[in-house]
Every structure is written in C-alpha cells, then in structure tokens.
Design an enzyme around this catalytic site. Structure first.
Site, PDB file in Angstrom:
ATOM      1  N   ARG A  87      -2.325  16.443  30.023  1.00 57.00           N
ATOM      2  CA  ARG A  87      -3.349  17.111  30.827  1.00 57.00           C
ATOM      3  C   ARG A  87      -3.136  18.620  30.846  1.00 57.00           C
ATOM      4  O   ARG A  87      -3.938  19.338  31.440  1.00 57.00           O
ATOM      5  CB  ARG A  87      -3.296  16.590  32.262  1.00 57.00           C
ATOM      6  CG  ARG A  87      -4.305  15.489  32.579  1.00 57.00           C
ATOM      7  CD  ARG A  87      -4.021  15.031  33.989  1.00 57.00           C
ATOM      8  NE  ARG A  87      -5.108  14.457  34.703  1.00 57.00           N
ATOM      9  CZ  ARG A  87      -5.300  13.149  34.859  1.00 57.00           C
ATOM     10  NH1 ARG A  87      -4.523  12.281  34.266  1.00 57.00           N
ATOM     11  NH2 ARG A  87      -6.285  12.716  35.617  1.00 57.00           N
ATOM     12  N   ARG A 160      -9.533   3.766  45.077  1.00 58.56           N
ATOM     13  CA  ARG A 160      -8.483   4.776  44.993  1.00 58.56           C
ATOM     14  C   ARG A 160      -8.630   5.813  46.098  1.00 58.56           C
ATOM     15  O   ARG A 160      -9.738   6.256  46.396  1.00 58.56           O
ATOM     16  CB  ARG A 160      -8.539   5.465  43.628  1.00 58.56           C
ATOM     17  CG  ARG A 160      -7.918   4.635  42.544  1.00 58.56           C
ATOM     18  CD  ARG A 160      -8.106   5.235  41.195  1.00 58.56           C
ATOM     19  NE  ARG A 160      -7.825   6.668  41.119  1.00 58.56           N
ATOM     20  CZ  ARG A 160      -7.721   7.332  39.984  1.00 58.56           C
ATOM     21  NH1 ARG A 160      -7.881   6.689  38.832  1.00 58.56           N
ATOM     22  NH2 ARG A 160      -7.479   8.615  39.979  1.00 58.56           N
TER      23      ARG A 160
HETATM   24  P1  AMP Z   1      -5.804   9.415  36.798  1.00 55.11           P
HETATM   25  O1  AMP Z   1      -5.602   7.995  37.197  1.00 55.11           O
HETATM   26  O2  AMP Z   1      -5.520   9.656  35.359  1.00 55.11           O
HETATM   27  O3  AMP Z   1      -7.153   9.934  37.227  1.00 55.11           O
HETATM   28  O4  AMP Z   1      -4.716  10.284  37.601  1.00 55.11           O
HETATM   29  C1  AMP Z   1      -4.693  10.301  39.019  1.00 55.11           C
HETATM   30  C2  AMP Z   1      -3.863  11.485  39.508  1.00 55.11           C
HETATM   31  O5  AMP Z   1      -2.514  11.363  39.047  1.00 55.11           O
HETATM   32  C3  AMP Z   1      -4.320  12.835  39.007  1.00 55.11           C
HETATM   33  O6  AMP Z   1      -5.373  13.380  39.797  1.00 55.11           O
HETATM   34  C4  AMP Z   1      -3.027  13.640  39.141  1.00 55.11           C
HETATM   35  O7  AMP Z   1      -2.744  13.961  40.488  1.00 55.11           O
HETATM   36  C5  AMP Z   1      -1.987  12.626  38.687  1.00 55.11           C
HETATM   37  N1  AMP Z   1      -1.792  12.640  37.216  1.00 55.11           N
HETATM   38  C6  AMP Z   1      -2.053  11.640  36.344  1.00 55.11           C
HETATM   39  N2  AMP Z   1      -1.724  11.980  35.086  1.00 55.11           N
HETATM   40  C7  AMP Z   1      -1.240  13.247  35.158  1.00 55.11           C
HETATM   41  C8  AMP Z   1      -0.757  14.168  34.193  1.00 55.11           C
HETATM   42  N3  AMP Z   1      -0.711  13.861  32.865  1.00 55.11           N
HETATM   43  N4  AMP Z   1      -0.343  15.380  34.633  1.00 55.11           N
HETATM   44  C9  AMP Z   1      -0.374  15.707  35.933  1.00 55.11           C
HETATM   45  N5  AMP Z   1      -0.838  14.907  36.898  1.00 55.11           N
HETATM   46  C10 AMP Z   1      -1.266  13.664  36.528  1.00 55.11           C
END
Ligand code: AMP
Length: 213
Positions: A87, A160
């Site tokens: 990311r 979520r």
């Molecule tokens: P997601 O399920 O991919 O939408 O991720 C949910 C949350 O987890 C994000 O909003 C971030 O707070 C954290 N997160 C997930 N993947 C990453 C990443 N690669 N780098 C930083 N934060 C992450």
C-alpha cells in the site's frame, strides 16, 4: 504465479482473490485480514493497530512487511495473491526484496478500477460471513433471509468496524495519497494490467483471467 490485486477499498480485491484461491489453488495474502485476526485475538500487535485501523489510517510499513515476510516462508502452492499489500512505495520495494530472497518474482499487478461513488455504496452496504469470508451487499446480494450464509451455512454475519462513512473517507484519502502512486511504479516496472472492477463478480473475474493470460 504471484500477483498483486491493486485498487481502493471496496474495489472487490478480496472477492476476486477468493475465486483465484478456489480455481488456481493460489494463496491469498490479505494484510487487512491478518491485522483483523491479530486485533480479534488480542495480541499485543493487534492492540497497537486497532485504533489506527478503526480510523482508516495505514498501520506502519514495518508491521505489515513483517506479516508478509512470515507468510512468504510457508507453502507456496499455486502462488501468492497479494490483496491490500503493498500500500506504500516502501512496501512495494520490500515486497520485491522478499520475493527475490525466496527465488520468486512478481508476474502481474492487476489494477481494479472502480469509481468513488460506487465504492462508498459498496462499502457502507457491505457485510461478510465471519466463518468463511463470503462478501454480501445489502442492495445487490443481501445476507440470506434464513439468516444463514449461502456459502457455508454459518449465522455469523459481520460488519467491519471501519466500514462507515468517516473511516471510509480516510481510507480513500490514504489510498489516493499513498497507494495510488504504486500504479505509476508498477507501470514503469512493467506488468501492470487494468480491469474494470465495476461489473458483476463473474464479469470482473473473466476480465482478470484475461489480464493474467
Ligand atoms: P483492508 O481489509 O485491506 O481494507 O485493510 C483494512 C485496514 O488494515 C486498512 O484500512 C489499514 O488500516 C490496515 N492495512 C491493511 N493492509 C495494510 C497495508 N498493506 N499497509 C498498511 N495498513 C494496512
């Protein structure tokens, strides 16, 4: 084959990753799922990241790179699908190094394009099965009326904590500021393909299959 699914929150990365797991025996590496697991099981790291995630901000590169490093050392099966990682540019550089250390490489980066209005609609209507991860949408694919997940029969419907309008705004901002530069990065490196992420799940799946060749 190792691939990245790249796109904003709600683009459908998780849904498409799950079909690739089923059909190609690939391994889905979702840093979001790993962080939520850490949070739910109350580990020290989970406690540290809980507030950051709830606000929709990114957790530190160090934490997510550590999570991915661990997983890359395990079984590789049909290859890895990186879902929600990298990311940031630092994470992208780290991924290249980690794959290199394992004698692996990246075969494709698939950008899933979706317009912002659609993202807001998708995310604020989203629920998932706590048991199998099947994704539902109040408008287009509601949680079944009998209260049981259509995929696994569980009654554990989950929303979520960060799927609300305020967190979503922050998550979108993080995406545009820190993650979208990866599109240029992977275009320059080679291997970037774009698909329209807005259609039916089956159509998007077909576009991804075509993009992967
Ligand atoms: P997601 O399920 O991919 O939408 O991720 C949910 C949350 O987890 C994000 O909003 C971030 O707070 C954290 N997160 C997930 N993947 C990453 C990443 N690669 N780098 C930083 N934060 C992450």
């Amino acid at each position: 084959m190792n691939i990245i699914l790249l796109g904003p929150p709600g683009a459908g990365k998780g849904t498409q990753a799950r079909t690739l797991v089923e059909e190609r025996n690939m391994i889905q590496l979702s840093t979001g799922d790993m962080l939520r697991e850490a949070k739910d099981s109350g580990t020290e790291m989970g406690k540290v990241v809980a507030d950051v995630m709830a606000r929709g901000e990114l957790v530190t590169d160090e934490i997510v790179i550590g999570l991915i490093r661990e997983k890359l050392q395990g079984d590789k099966q049909g290859g890895f699908i990186f879902d929600g990682f990298p990311r940031t540019l630092a994470q992208a550089d780290a991924l290249a190094e980690l794959l290199d250390e394992q004698g692996e490489s990246l075969d494709a980066v698939v950008e899933m394009r979706v317009d912002d209005e659609a993202l807001v609609q998708r995310i604020t209507a989203r629920s998932t099965c706590g048991n199998c991860g099947e994704v539902f949408n109040d408008l287009t694919k509601p949680w079944p009326a009998d209260g049981k997940c259509s995929n696994c029969g569980s009654d554990d419907v989950k929303r979520r904590a960060d799927d609300n309008e305020d967190s979503l705004k922050q998550r979108l901002m993080e995406y545009y500021k820190k993650t979208s530069p990866l599109l240029g990065y992977y275009y320059a490196k080679g291997g970037l393909r774009s698909v329209n992420g807005l259609g039916e799940i089956a159509d998007v799946k077909a576009s991804i299959a075509k993009a992967l060749g």
